[in-house]
Scaffold this motif. Structure first.
Motif, PDB file in Angstrom:
ATOM      1  N   TYR A  49      -6.410  -0.989   1.177  1.00 21.44           N
ATOM      2  CA  TYR A  49      -5.686  -1.665   2.257  1.00 21.44           C
ATOM      3  C   TYR A  49      -6.398  -1.472   3.595  1.00 21.44           C
ATOM      4  O   TYR A  49      -6.629  -2.436   4.340  1.00 21.44           O
ATOM      5  CB  TYR A  49      -4.263  -1.122   2.323  1.00 21.44           C
TER       6      TYR A  49
ATOM      7  N   ALA B  77       0.810  -1.220   0.000  1.00 23.02           N
ATOM      8  CA  ALA B  77       0.000   0.000   0.000  1.00 23.02           C
ATOM      9  C   ALA B  77       0.839   1.264   0.000  1.00 23.02           C
ATOM     10  O   ALA B  77       0.335   2.338  -0.335  1.00 23.02           O
ATOM     11  CB  ALA B  77      -0.939   0.000   1.205  1.00 23.02           C
TER      12      ALA B  77
ATOM     13  N   ILE C 165      -8.438  -5.719  -2.163  1.00 21.27           N
ATOM     14  CA  ILE C 165      -7.014  -5.411  -2.013  1.00 21.27           C
ATOM     15  C   ILE C 165      -6.193  -6.004  -3.149  1.00 21.27           C
ATOM     16  O   ILE C 165      -5.168  -5.455  -3.547  1.00 21.27           O
ATOM     17  CB  ILE C 165      -6.490  -5.901  -0.638  1.00 21.27           C
TER      18      ILE C 165
ATOM     19  N   PRO D  94      -4.692  -2.334  -5.076  1.00 20.94           N
ATOM     20  CA  PRO D  94      -3.770  -2.367  -3.940  1.00 20.94           C
ATOM     21  C   PRO D  94      -3.241  -0.990  -3.527  1.00 20.94           C
ATOM     22  O   PRO D  94      -2.037  -0.724  -3.582  1.00 20.94           O
ATOM     23  CB  PRO D  94      -2.643  -3.259  -4.451  1.00 20.94           C
TER      24      PRO D  94
END
Length: 433
Positions: free
Chosen positions: A326, A265, A317, A321
């Protein structure tokens, strides 16, 4: 039995909430394992810089898996002792071993030593102590079992909010090994004091004004099974499989929360540590939240809802991403793990009764240990093979689909009758106090 019982000097209906609060405090200490991701980087640096040994992601995650595996192994073994010696004595023994595991971890000179002193000793301690406040809540709250169990377990999930931030500050100030030592001393003191008031209600006690519903309705058990009878039902195997998948998903997310934040992230290390504590809030709230849902809409429907959320979070996610995905995905995954740690014990009591509850739930809880081994090691394997943790999430999403189908087909009231009392006595169980 007439309601003449008092707890902490109050009528039992009010005083019993104090026992739930103690269970929450006990689990706050026991759940410190969920802050493990904060220890990963400092431990790797310690072994590399201080001891001159490079360690892989899988090696540093393995003490986490060993701890949780022995936690799960100790649960069914400790069940009969909770019945025989009572929750107070069992919690004291487990608390001493838990603190000792953390203390001895401060002397480890290798990752392998951590496997033994932290993973085995600490894990056994948590496994011994964990079932006692769960059983106490289940016995004192036949009218609100899922909610009470979930509230007692709130501390276990919420623990990382406290311990992750405390560990981060202590590691920065004193180093990672001193932090193990400080935690160990604190846990021994708190767990021993919190264990002293724990006790079961007298046999036959029920809340004043509460009438048990018919078997299979609401919070009433479908039947009173001992452990051997439970193992002969398809419901047990369905619940076990679902618990495994739910724990695998959640424990994977817990073990890699901080590194996924920094590596995938793109958040900085300080924020990633704070977010571990933030996720812990959802883990904690998931227990009374999903526990209450289990009381209201049945364990089966609650299980199916959790798997839908796990699949959606994992796909989010995986496909997007970034920081928002996240935060949302890991909040959901941590929350669903907390949910399963309320769904499974409440479902065990609802489907199989409480006459042999510590031993019955101890066997069901082995699914948690299996998830504890499989989840973090799956994450470590994917990381080593691909260079990123991102590939973990489509695998988790696929398992959630399997879990949804299993819950739909098998997590339902069992068609069985309880085993004879004689068989239960021959196996070494004692009647509920």
């Amino acid at each position: 039995m007439p309601d003449t019982q008092t707890v902490f000097g109050l009528p039992a209906e009010k005083g019993r909430w104090g026992l739930v609060a103690l269970g929450l405090l006990i689990n706050l200490c026991l759940g410190s394992i969920y802050s493990w991701s904060v220890f990963v980087a400092p431990l790797a640096a310690y072994f590399s810089e201080t001891l001159g040994r490079e360690v892989t992601a899988g090696e540093v995650l393995l003490p986490f898996s060993v701890f949780l595996a022995f936690f799960a192994i100790a649960m069914p073994l400790a069940g009969k002792y909770i019945e025989r010696y009572g929750p107070r004595k069992v919690t004291i023994v487990g608390g001493l071993l838990t603190g000792l595991g953390w203390l001895l971890a401060s002397t480890a000179t290798s990752v392998e030593a951590l496997y033994v002193v932290y993973g085995v000793i600490g894990g056994l301690g948590v496994g011994i102590a964990y079932g006692a406040p769960v059983a106490v809540a289940a016995r004192w709250f036949p009218d609100r079992r899922g909610f009470a169990v979930g509230l007692a377990l709130l501390g276990f999930g919420f623990s990382a909010f406290v311990t992750a931030n405390a560990a981060g500050a202590l590691i920065a100030a004193y180093g990672v090994m001193a932090t193990f030592r400080i935690f160990g001393i604190a846990f021994i003191a708190v767990l021993l004091l919190a264990a002293l008031p724990l006790r079961f209600p007298p046999e036959g006690w029920q809340p004043k004004g509460w009438t048990p519903p018919a078997p299979g309705v609401g919070t009433a058990p479908v039947c009173e099974c001992d452990r051997s009878a439970m193992l002969r039902t398809g419901t047990f195997y369905g619940l076990f499989a679902c618990y495994f998948v739910g724990c695998l998903a959640g424990l994977t997310a817990i073990s890699i929360a901080k590194p996924v934040g920094t590596e995938v992230a793109g958040v900085d290390a300080g924020l990633a540590t704070l977010l571990v504590g933030f996720f812990a809030v959802f883990n904690g709230l998931g227990r009374p939240g999903f526990g209450s849902l289990t009381d209201r809409i049945t364990p089966q429907k609650t299980a199916m809802l959790s798997f839908a959320l796990i699949a959606a979070a994992s796909i989010l996610i995986w496909l997007v991403p970034g920081v928002p995905a996240y935060i949302v995905a890991f909040a959901v995954l941590w929350g669903c793990l907390g949910g399963w740690l309320a769904i499974a014990p409440a479902a065990t009591a609802s489907y199989f009764g409480t006459c042999d509850y510590p031993r019955c739930y101890g066997v069901v809880f082995l699914a948690y240990g299996a998830g504890a081994i499989a989840g973090p090691q799956l994450a470590g394997f994917v990381r080593e093979a691909t260079g990123t943790y991102l590939g973990v999430f489509p695998l988790v999403a696929g398992l959630a689909v399997v879990g949804f189908a299993t819950a739909w087909l098998l997590v339902r009231p069992p068609e069985t009758v309880p085993a004879p009392e004689k068989e239960r006595e021959e196996e070494g169980a004692t009647p509920s106090p």
